[in-house]
Write a protein that holds these residues in place. Sequence first.
Motif, PDB file in Angstrom:
ATOM      1  N   CYS A  70      38.813  29.405  37.683  1.00 63.55           N
ATOM      2  CA  CYS A  70      39.809  29.990  37.455  1.00 63.55           C
ATOM      3  C   CYS A  70      39.732  29.848  39.276  1.00 63.55           C
ATOM      4  CB  CYS A  70      40.235  31.635  37.204  1.00 63.55           C
ATOM      5  SG  CYS A  70      42.102  32.020  38.010  1.00 63.55           S
ATOM      6  N   ALA A 108      36.229  35.152  36.407  1.00 61.53           N
ATOM      7  CA  ALA A 108      36.976  34.558  37.009  1.00 61.53           C
ATOM      8  C   ALA A 108      35.786  33.127  37.010  1.00 61.53           C
ATOM      9  CB  ALA A 108      37.254  34.902  38.531  1.00 61.53           C
ATOM     10  N   ASN A 147      43.275  34.596  32.877  1.00 62.35           N
ATOM     11  CA  ASN A 147      43.815  33.854  33.874  1.00 62.35           C
ATOM     12  C   ASN A 147      43.226  32.235  33.068  1.00 62.35           C
ATOM     13  OD1 ASN A 147      40.819  33.703  32.676  1.00 62.35           O
ATOM     14  ND2 ASN A 147      40.224  34.909  35.074  1.00 62.35           N
ATOM     15  N   CYS A 179      41.455  32.959  40.760  1.00 58.26           N
ATOM     16  CA  CYS A 179      40.732  33.818  40.793  1.00 58.26           C
ATOM     17  C   CYS A 179      39.489  34.551  42.053  1.00 58.26           C
ATOM     18  CB  CYS A 179      40.066  34.370  39.773  1.00 58.26           C
ATOM     19  SG  CYS A 179      41.846  34.587  38.130  1.00 58.26           S
ATOM     20  N   ARG A 190      35.093  41.604  37.036  1.00 57.58           N
ATOM     21  CA  ARG A 190      37.171  40.602  37.270  1.00 57.58           C
ATOM     22  C   ARG A 190      36.272  39.123  38.026  1.00 57.58           C
ATOM     23  NH1 ARG A 190      39.305  38.205  40.849  1.00 57.58           N
ATOM     24  NH2 ARG A 190      38.778  39.394  42.892  1.00 57.58           N
ATOM     25  N   ASN A 245      41.774  39.700  32.517  1.00 57.04           N
ATOM     26  CA  ASN A 245      41.488  38.908  33.481  1.00 57.04           C
ATOM     27  C   ASN A 245      41.110  37.699  32.596  1.00 57.04           C
ATOM     28  OD1 ASN A 245      40.342  40.825  35.369  1.00 57.04           O
ATOM     29  ND2 ASN A 245      37.935  41.096  34.988  1.00 57.04           N
TER      30      ASN A 245
END
Length: 280
Positions: A165, A160, A249, A168, A156, A246
Motif C-alpha cells: 500500500c 503496509a 488497505n 500506508c 502497521r 490495517n
Amino acid sequence: MGRTAVADRLTGMVALSSGDDRADTLMRLICARTLALPPLPLPVEVPTENTDAESVLVAFAEQFSTDVTGIGDNQRTRFLEAWGADAFRTVVTMYVADFVPRVWAGCEALGLGMPGRTAEVDFDGQTDPIDFVLNGFVPEVARMRALDPVTTEVVRLRGAAAHNCRLCQSLRERHALDAGGSEDVYGQITDFERADGLSDAHKAALRYVDALIWTPSNIGEDVAGGVRKHFSTKQALELTLDVMRNGANKILVSLGSDAARVDEGTELYEIDEAGQTIFA
C-alpha cells in the motif's frame, strides 16, 4: 473496545450484505478456499453456474485473498466494468470474507476462542457495509490502547509492505515517533529477525502478523507462544484486530486507489481519541 464489543462488532460484520446474496456466497467460499479456512456462513446455496460478472468476481476475490498486490490493471478494469457502481461495496464485503476467518484463526491459536462467531446468522441487508466497516470498525480498533504506539506502528508498517500500500508506507504516526519510533527502527522491519533495533516483543508480533497475512491456517505454536509470552490477553486481541484494521488497505490497493499523498518522503499523521486519522 472490550471483548464483548469486539464480539458484537464481528457478529455484525459477518451478517453484512453486499446487496447480492450470490456474490456474497461466492466471495466467502473463494476467500475461505484460498486461506484453507472454514468460510463465513453462506446466505444462499452455492450457485451451480456463474454469470460472466460472477466469474470475474471469483478471480478477483481469489487474487485479493491470496496476494492483493497481484491484481493488475487488466483484472481491475474487468472487475470495475463488471460490477460498476457496486464495485466498492462489493470489495468491502470481500474484505470481510477475507479477514474475519483470519481473525478467528488467530484468536483460536492464541487461546482466545472465536469472538463473535454464532451458530446462526441473521443476515443484514439494510446496514451499509462501507459505513459499518470503515466508519465503525476501523476507528473503533484504532481507539484501542492496550498496545504501545511503537508496536502498533511496527505492525502497521509490516502489513503496509505486505500489501504494498503506497499510502500506508508513506505515513508515520506521530505518537509512535514521540515514543521512540524512528526511520532507523522502521527500516529494520523488512529483515526483522536479524534486527538489533527491534525488541523480542516486536519480533514476536511481526511473526504473528506474517502468519495472519500469509499462512492463517497454519499458525504454529512457536508463533502463538511468542505472542502469549510477550503480550497480555487484551494486547493479543488488539494485535489481532490491528492486523485486520490495517488489512483494510487491501480495499484501496485492489482498486488502485492507494496513491501516497506526498510525492516523496513520508507524511506525519496521528490517531486522535476518536480513532480518526488526522494528517499534519
